[in-house]
Write a protein that holds these residues in place. Structure first.
Motif, PDB file in Angstrom:
ATOM      1  N   MET A  19       0.832  -1.188   0.000  1.00  0.00           N
ATOM      2  CA  MET A  19       0.000   0.000   0.000  1.00  0.00           C
ATOM      3  C   MET A  19       0.873   1.247   0.000  1.00  0.00           C
ATOM      4  O   MET A  19       1.761   1.389   0.840  1.00  0.00           O
ATOM      5  N   ARG A  20       0.647   2.135  -0.943  1.00  0.00           N
ATOM      6  CA  ARG A  20       1.374   3.397  -0.963  1.00  0.00           C
ATOM      7  C   ARG A  20       0.913   4.297   0.178  1.00  0.00           C
ATOM      8  O   ARG A  20      -0.247   4.268   0.584  1.00  0.00           O
ATOM      9  N   THR A  21       1.817   5.103   0.701  1.00  0.00           N
ATOM     10  CA  THR A  21       1.461   6.074   1.723  1.00  0.00           C
ATOM     11  C   THR A  21       0.857   7.299   1.048  1.00  0.00           C
ATOM     12  O   THR A  21       1.513   7.937   0.224  1.00  0.00           O
ATOM     13  N   PRO A  22      -0.400   7.639   1.352  1.00  0.00           N
ATOM     14  CA  PRO A  22      -1.006   8.794   0.701  1.00  0.00           C
ATOM     15  C   PRO A  22      -0.329  10.080   1.139  1.00  0.00           C
ATOM     16  O   PRO A  22       0.246  10.173   2.226  1.00  0.00           O
ATOM     17  N   SER A  23      -0.387  11.086   0.282  1.00  0.00           N
ATOM     18  CA  SER A  23       0.260  12.357   0.578  1.00  0.00           C
ATOM     19  C   SER A  23      -0.668  13.333   1.285  1.00  0.00           C
ATOM     20  O   SER A  23      -0.263  14.437   1.622  1.00  0.00           O
ATOM     21  N   GLY A  24      -1.910  12.942   1.530  1.00  0.00           N
ATOM     22  CA  GLY A  24      -2.867  13.813   2.210  1.00  0.00           C
ATOM     23  C   GLY A  24      -2.733  13.732   3.720  1.00  0.00           C
ATOM     24  O   GLY A  24      -1.829  13.078   4.255  1.00  0.00           O
ATOM     25  N   PRO A  25      -3.667  14.358   4.447  1.00  0.00           N
ATOM     26  CA  PRO A  25      -3.536  14.484   5.904  1.00  0.00           C
ATOM     27  C   PRO A  25      -4.004  13.284   6.713  1.00  0.00           C
ATOM     28  O   PRO A  25      -3.817  13.270   7.930  1.00  0.00           O
ATOM     29  N   PHE A  26      -4.605  12.263   6.079  1.00  0.00           N
ATOM     30  CA  PHE A  26      -5.269  11.226   6.858  1.00  0.00           C
ATOM     31  C   PHE A  26      -4.525   9.892   6.829  1.00  0.00           C
ATOM     32  O   PHE A  26      -3.929   9.518   5.816  1.00  0.00           O
ATOM     33  N   ASP A  27      -4.593   9.168   7.962  1.00  0.00           N
ATOM     34  CA  ASP A  27      -4.007   7.845   8.089  1.00  0.00           C
ATOM     35  C   ASP A  27      -4.998   6.952   8.818  1.00  0.00           C
ATOM     36  O   ASP A  27      -6.197   7.254   8.868  1.00  0.00           O
ATOM     37  N   ARG A  28      -4.522   5.845   9.420  1.00  0.00           N
ATOM     38  CA  ARG A  28      -5.430   4.901  10.076  1.00  0.00           C
ATOM     39  C   ARG A  28      -6.249   5.561  11.191  1.00  0.00           C
ATOM     40  O   ARG A  28      -7.339   5.088  11.532  1.00  0.00           O
ATOM     41  N   GLY A  29      -5.746   6.646  11.758  1.00  0.00           N
ATOM     42  CA  GLY A  29      -6.537   7.360  12.756  1.00  0.00           C
ATOM     43  C   GLY A  29      -7.874   7.836  12.216  1.00  0.00           C
ATOM     44  O   GLY A  29      -8.852   7.955  12.958  1.00  0.00           O
TER      45      GLY A  29
END
Length: 432
Positions: free
Chosen positions: A1-11
């Motif tokens: 899975m690529r790490t998105p460049s936006g502000p959101f993650d699993r949180g």
């Protein structure tokens, strides 16, 4: 899975689970979204008031619908909009106008089937009751009985020996009425008196109600590596939550070339034809009033609409491992594979090639993978608010969403990464 460049993650996914639990009805969902908008500096405007052309975040509430938008300082009267559309309602069992029923020593609540629920998924579930109470003084009050209150009991197999061979057959009128106590006589007004007591209201204060049942089992991670999420009302509160988060994120900056908008409607599950549905006037009225409040003319309105794009975000179907033949053989969206682009050439979805390019650009900017979904040619295709929005307002519309399993079940299933991948793509789209 690529790490998105936006502000959101699993949180973001964990926050989604809290949002689902706090939103057992469309009215609670818009209240939850409004609370998040208020914390981000948005302010509510009343439809009955005169609107001004001030910049900043604003939102309108109407029943189970919310439209929110952010006007940057650089916005002109003809600045186009970037809209994320979604819906707040989900299939369920809703309380009838005369709710008190029962027979053979059982007290029951009379319910009507709303939308197209998988009826078997509602059997033997501990159900709460939530919605809106309309009061004698013309105001309303949200109510949420968040504990096991009702249950639709299934018939024992000993009394229906044909189930293993013929399958479960449920009569919507006879078999789906929940029990909530014991008693030999039907007590008219009992349920509403109970709700008045629970909410601290005087007897007789409630004169109308919009009430629905829901499973009180909370959302939860699922799987060996907690890579899945099981929970209620993902269709379509997953999109409402993602769009709310994306709008508040982009509102932190003021150099936007578009006016970002969240439009979450009620009544999608039964056709959208209401004053709070996508086929009603709410969205068009808000957009037009925003143009005119900034000193715009009808020509400015036409220019703004011509440059506007809407992403209709709703859940779609992940490939089912036990029923793969029901899917198109070359389109198998997977959980945690990123949001899906939904296509149907007969306009059950609004996506065309130009719309695909808009969504592809947003996903590329966000560093988010995306997948495509089309229905098997031998299967009928569902639809969304996308074609309605495109036809009613003349707005370029693209249908997208997150692939899930068990759509319209009392509990649905999605990949734990997909909610934040969708939200990051929506941020990139709203930013332009």
């Amino acid at each position: 899975m690529r790490t998105p460049s936006g502000p959101f993650d699993r949180g973001h996914t964990e926050d989604l689970m809290s949002f689902l639990a706090a939103s057992p009805s469309p009215y609670h969902a818009v209240a939850s979204a409004a609370e998040r908008l208020e914390k981000a500096g948005f302010r509510q405007v009343e439809e009955t008031d005169a609107w001004d052309g001030t910049t900043g975040g604003k939102y309108v509430l109407r029943g189970g619908a919310i439209v929110a938008w952010y006007v940057p300082e650089s916005a002109s009267p003809h600045t186009p909009f970037r809209i994320v559309g979604a819906h707040t309602d989900s299939p369920n069992l809703r309380v009838k106008p005369q709710p008190d029923a029962g027979a053979h020593g059982w007290r029951q609540v009379a319910v009507e089937i709303y939308g197209g629920p998988l009826l078997n998924s509602w059997l033997d579930r501990d159900l709460g009751l939530a919605g809106r109470l309309s009061l004698r003084d013309g105001t309303s009050r949200l109510v949420n009985i968040d504990r096991p209150l009702l249950r639709v009991p299934q018939l024992a197999i000993h009394m229906d020996r044909n189930v293993p061979t013929d399958g479960l057959k449920l009569d919507k009128q006879k078999h789906m009425q929940p029990i909530w106590g014991l008693g030999d006589d039907v007590d008219e007004g009992d349920l509403i008196r109970f709700l008045e007591e629970e909410t601290g209201l005087a007897e007789g204060e409630v004169t109308g109600w919009d009430l629905m049942t829901y499973s009180v089992e909370p959302p939860a991670y699922l799987g060996r590596d907690r890579e899945l999420v099981a929970g209620p009302r993902m269709d379509n509160l997953l999109s409402v939550h993602a769009a709310t988060a994306a709008l508040t994120a982009v509102a932190a900056g003021d150099d936007l070339p578009y006016i970002p908008v969240l439009a979450a409607f009620d009544h999608e599950e039964n056709g959208s034809q209401s004053d709070t549905g996508a086929d009603g006037p709410l969205l068009g009225s808000v957009l037009e009033r925003s143009v005119f409040a900034r000193g715009g003319s009808y020509e400015d309105r036409a220019r703004a609409f011509a440059g506007t794009v809407c992403l209709s975000s709703d859940t779609g179907h992940a490939v089912h491992p036990n029923y793969a033949e029901r899917h198109d053989p070359t389109h198998h969206p997977r959980a945690n594979g990123g949001p899906i682009l939904k296509v149907n050439v007969n306009n059950r979805y609004a996506t065309d090639g130009a719309g695909r390019s808009v969504f592809a650009a947003a996903c590329e900017k966000a560093g988010v993978p995306f997948q495509s979904f089309v229905s098997n040619n031998a299967m009928p295709c569902g639809t969304t608010i996308g074609p309605i929005t495109a036809a009613r307002h003349g707005i370029k519309t693209v249908d997208i969403g997150v692939a899930i399993l068990s759509m319209h079940s009392v509990r649905e299933l999605c990949g734990a990464d997909d909610p934040y991948l969708l939200a990051n793509a929506l941020v990139a789209f709203l930013e332009g």
